[in-house]
Design a protein around this motif. Structure first.
Motif, PDB file in Angstrom:
ATOM      1  N   VAL A  82       1.142  -1.014   0.391  1.00 29.13           N
ATOM      2  CA  VAL A  82      -0.007  -0.176  -0.139  1.00 29.13           C
ATOM      3  C   VAL A  82       1.239   1.016  -0.187  1.00 29.13           C
ATOM      4  CG1 VAL A  82      -0.046   0.013   2.855  1.00 29.13           C
ATOM      5  CG2 VAL A  82      -2.110   1.197   1.066  1.00 29.13           C
ATOM      6  N   VAL A  83       2.192   1.073   0.085  1.00 27.23           N
ATOM      7  CA  VAL A  83       3.097   2.372   0.636  1.00 27.23           C
ATOM      8  C   VAL A  83       3.449   2.571  -0.605  1.00 27.23           C
ATOM      9  CG1 VAL A  83       5.022   3.198   1.604  1.00 27.23           C
ATOM     10  CG2 VAL A  83       2.557   2.182   2.945  1.00 27.23           C
ATOM     11  N   TRP A  84       3.813   1.162  -1.490  1.00 30.50           N
ATOM     12  CA  TRP A  84       4.560   1.171  -2.671  1.00 30.50           C
ATOM     13  C   TRP A  84       4.333   1.478  -3.580  1.00 30.50           C
ATOM     14  CZ3 TRP A  84       9.838   0.482  -3.208  1.00 30.50           C
ATOM     15  CH2 TRP A  84      10.113   0.391  -4.252  1.00 30.50           C
ATOM     16  N   ALA A  85       2.768   2.013  -3.366  1.00 30.86           N
ATOM     17  CA  ALA A  85       2.048   2.348  -4.371  1.00 30.86           C
ATOM     18  C   ALA A  85       1.793   3.404  -4.950  1.00 30.86           C
ATOM     19  CB  ALA A  85       0.545   0.982  -4.655  1.00 30.86           C
ATOM     20  N   ILE A  86       2.142   4.399  -3.238  1.00 34.13           N
ATOM     21  CA  ILE A  86       1.832   5.983  -3.708  1.00 34.13           C
ATOM     22  C   ILE A  86       3.293   6.304  -4.789  1.00 34.13           C
ATOM     23  CG2 ILE A  86       2.440   7.996  -2.274  1.00 34.13           C
ATOM     24  CD1 ILE A  86       1.063   5.842   0.370  1.00 34.13           C
ATOM     25  N   PRO A  87       2.654   7.036  -5.223  1.00 36.73           N
ATOM     26  CA  PRO A  87       4.041   7.901  -5.979  1.00 36.73           C
ATOM     27  C   PRO A  87       5.269   8.181  -5.635  1.00 36.73           C
ATOM     28  CG  PRO A  87       1.530   8.347  -7.057  1.00 36.73           C
ATOM     29  CD  PRO A  87       1.353   7.861  -5.078  1.00 36.73           C
ATOM     30  N   GLU A  88       5.966   7.839  -6.408  1.00 38.35           N
ATOM     31  CA  GLU A  88       7.460   8.099  -5.234  1.00 38.35           C
ATOM     32  C   GLU A  88       7.453   9.540  -5.076  1.00 38.35           C
ATOM     33  OE1 GLU A  88      12.140   7.372  -6.358  1.00 38.35           O
ATOM     34  OE2 GLU A  88      11.056   7.439  -7.901  1.00 38.35           O
ATOM     35  N   SER A  89       7.187  10.568  -5.536  1.00 37.53           N
ATOM     36  CA  SER A  89       7.211  12.137  -5.787  1.00 37.53           C
ATOM     37  C   SER A  89       6.185  12.488  -4.327  1.00 37.53           C
ATOM     38  CB  SER A  89       6.979  12.258  -6.706  1.00 37.53           C
ATOM     39  OG  SER A  89       5.465  12.446  -6.973  1.00 37.53           O
ATOM     40  N   GLU A  90       4.736  11.474  -3.980  1.00 33.28           N
ATOM     41  CA  GLU A  90       4.649  11.954  -2.797  1.00 33.28           C
ATOM     42  C   GLU A  90       4.526  11.077  -1.399  1.00 33.28           C
ATOM     43  OE1 GLU A  90       0.494  11.567  -4.350  1.00 33.28           O
ATOM     44  OE2 GLU A  90       0.816  12.311  -5.946  1.00 33.28           O
ATOM     45  N   ARG A  91       5.600  10.114  -2.171  1.00 36.10           N
ATOM     46  CA  ARG A  91       5.193   9.209  -0.855  1.00 36.10           C
ATOM     47  C   ARG A  91       6.191   9.598   0.567  1.00 36.10           C
ATOM     48  NH1 ARG A  91       8.659   4.535  -3.521  1.00 36.10           N
ATOM     49  NH2 ARG A  91       6.983   4.372  -4.690  1.00 36.10           N
ATOM     50  N   ASP A  92       7.190  10.266   0.790  1.00 36.87           N
ATOM     51  CA  ASP A  92       7.650  10.532   1.862  1.00 36.87           C
ATOM     52  C   ASP A  92       6.444  11.906   2.570  1.00 36.87           C
ATOM     53  OD1 ASP A  92       9.804   9.787   1.693  1.00 36.87           O
ATOM     54  OD2 ASP A  92      10.570  11.729   0.571  1.00 36.87           O
ATOM     55  N   GLN A  93       5.341  12.101   1.402  1.00 42.77           N
ATOM     56  CA  GLN A  93       4.825  13.573   1.930  1.00 42.77           C
ATOM     57  C   GLN A  93       3.236  12.174   3.293  1.00 42.77           C
ATOM     58  OE1 GLN A  93       2.886  15.251  -1.088  1.00 42.77           O
ATOM     59  NE2 GLN A  93       4.755  15.969  -2.355  1.00 42.77           N
ATOM     60  N   HIS A  94       3.174  11.149   2.723  1.00 41.40           N
ATOM     61  CA  HIS A  94       1.682  10.200   3.215  1.00 41.40           C
ATOM     62  C   HIS A  94       3.083   9.120   4.122  1.00 41.40           C
ATOM     63  CE1 HIS A  94      -0.672  11.858   0.851  1.00 41.40           C
ATOM     64  NE2 HIS A  94      -0.107  12.281  -0.846  1.00 41.40           N
ATOM     65  N   SER A  95       3.917   9.037   4.120  1.00 35.62           N
ATOM     66  CA  SER A  95       4.636   8.105   5.108  1.00 35.62           C
ATOM     67  C   SER A  95       5.909   8.166   5.207  1.00 35.62           C
ATOM     68  CB  SER A  95       4.183   6.327   3.855  1.00 35.62           C
ATOM     69  OG  SER A  95       5.146   6.531   2.816  1.00 35.62           O
ATOM     70  N   LYS A  96       6.062   7.560   6.469  1.00 39.52           N
ATOM     71  CA  LYS A  96       7.742   7.535   6.847  1.00 39.52           C
ATOM     72  C   LYS A  96       7.910   6.068   6.953  1.00 39.52           C
ATOM     73  CE  LYS A  96       5.780   9.491  11.107  1.00 39.52           C
ATOM     74  NZ  LYS A  96       5.868  10.081  12.820  1.00 39.52           N
ATOM     75  N   TRP A  97       9.558   5.317   7.007  1.00 39.45           N
ATOM     76  CA  TRP A  97       9.532   4.435   7.525  1.00 39.45           C
ATOM     77  C   TRP A  97      11.604   4.334   7.180  1.00 39.45           C
ATOM     78  CZ3 TRP A  97       8.566   6.572   2.862  1.00 39.45           C
ATOM     79  CH2 TRP A  97       9.535   6.611   1.905  1.00 39.45           C
ATOM     80  N   THR A  98      11.146   3.178   8.425  1.00 41.56           N
ATOM     81  CA  THR A  98      12.901   2.250   7.975  1.00 41.56           C
ATOM     82  C   THR A  98      13.144   1.303   7.188  1.00 41.56           C
ATOM     83  OG1 THR A  98      12.563   1.880  10.370  1.00 41.56           O
ATOM     84  CG2 THR A  98      13.529   3.148  10.081  1.00 41.56           C
ATOM     85  N   SER A  99      13.794   0.412   6.955  1.00 40.75           N
ATOM     86  CA  SER A  99      13.998  -1.113   7.384  1.00 40.75           C
ATOM     87  C   SER A  99      13.028  -2.020   7.313  1.00 40.75           C
ATOM     88  CB  SER A  99      15.543  -1.398   6.534  1.00 40.75           C
ATOM     89  OG  SER A  99      15.976  -1.503   7.550  1.00 40.75           O
ATOM     90  N   ASP A 100      12.857  -1.516   8.823  1.00 34.61           N
ATOM     91  CA  ASP A 100      12.201  -2.609   9.897  1.00 34.61           C
ATOM     92  C   ASP A 100      10.495  -2.125  10.348  1.00 34.61           C
ATOM     93  OD1 ASP A 100      14.210  -4.191   9.968  1.00 34.61           O
ATOM     94  OD2 ASP A 100      15.439  -2.431  11.432  1.00 34.61           O
ATOM     95  N   LEU A 101      10.766  -0.415   9.724  1.00 34.27           N
ATOM     96  CA  LEU A 101       9.389  -0.089  10.809  1.00 34.27           C
ATOM     97  C   LEU A 101       8.303   1.048   9.186  1.00 34.27           C
ATOM     98  CD1 LEU A 101      11.047   0.966  14.287  1.00 34.27           C
ATOM     99  CD2 LEU A 101       9.346  -1.101  13.772  1.00 34.27           C
ATOM    100  N   CYS A 102       7.000   1.357   9.164  1.00 29.95           N
ATOM    101  CA  CYS A 102       6.741   1.595   8.702  1.00 29.95           C
ATOM    102  C   CYS A 102       5.079   2.489   9.146  1.00 29.95           C
ATOM    103  CB  CYS A 102       6.592   0.730   7.423  1.00 29.95           C
ATOM    104  SG  CYS A 102       5.884   1.836   6.191  1.00 29.95           S
ATOM    105  N   GLN A 103       4.642   3.175   9.102  1.00 29.90           N
ATOM    106  CA  GLN A 103       3.911   4.197   9.312  1.00 29.90           C
ATOM    107  C   GLN A 103       3.074   4.837   8.509  1.00 29.90           C
ATOM    108  OE1 GLN A 103       3.978   7.147  12.488  1.00 29.90           O
ATOM    109  NE2 GLN A 103       2.046   7.813  12.304  1.00 29.90           N
TER     110      GLN A 103
END
Length: 169
Positions: free
Chosen positions: A31-52
């Motif tokens: 669901v996060v990967w589906a966000i366009p790359e240019s908008e992904r940072d605006q809608h989610s935050k993540w590390t290699s272990d956690l994602c919100q």
């Protein structure tokens, strides 16, 4: 020199390794990967272990499937969506040994092409020692092909089918 037919390039380190790959890692929940790359940072935050993503929380886990015909296992590095209390508890024990924690519930958050539709399958998450991703298993009674194979193991021929689906020749 490593024979290219019997090697793979690691997506993490970029180096060529002998043998065939015995794992697949998903970078983000679908669901996060589906966000366009240019908008992904605006809608989610993540590390290699956690994602919100807003009020949705995800933990990256390891789902091991034992080989039947050889030692070891095939490891699926998949994401599980969890409720806030589970996510928060993982944050609290992230640098500690969580092995004594009771299993937590979640939902598989990646489509694993080798198994058909997998997003939303109920899973159980077991936290472990610091520095190791939690281990994921399917909930008891789940009859999906992925769950059945996780419980019974993967044959050598099935392993090669999985590699073919992943694009190995």
């Amino acid at each position: 020199m490593i024979n290219s037919a019997e090697s793979f390039v690691c997506s993490v380190c970029g180096q060529s390794h002998g043998g065939l790959s015995t794992d697949t890692a998903f970078t983000l929940p679908d669901v996060v990967w589906a966000i366009p790359e240019s908008e992904r940072d605006q809608h989610s935050k993540w590390t290699s272990d956690l994602c919100q993503m807003g009020e949705r929380y995800f933990i990256r886990c390891l789902l091991p499937i034992s080989f039947i015909d050889q030692p070891g296992y095939y490891g699926w590095g998949v994401w599980a969506e969890v409720d806030w209390p589970v996510f928060n508890r993982y944050l609290e024990i992230y640098e500690a040994d969580g092995s004594a924690e009771p299993p937590a519930s979640g939902l598989l958050s990646n489509e694993v092409a080798a198994y058909g539709e997998t997003v939303g399958l109920p899973v159980s998450i077991q936290f472990g020692p610091s520095g190791q991703r939690p281990t994921l298993s399917f909930t008891e009674g789940e009859d999906h092909r992925f769950a059945r194979e996780a419980a019974s193991g993967m044959s050598n021929s099935r392993y090669h089918e999985v590699l073919a689906v992943r694009g190995h020749k």
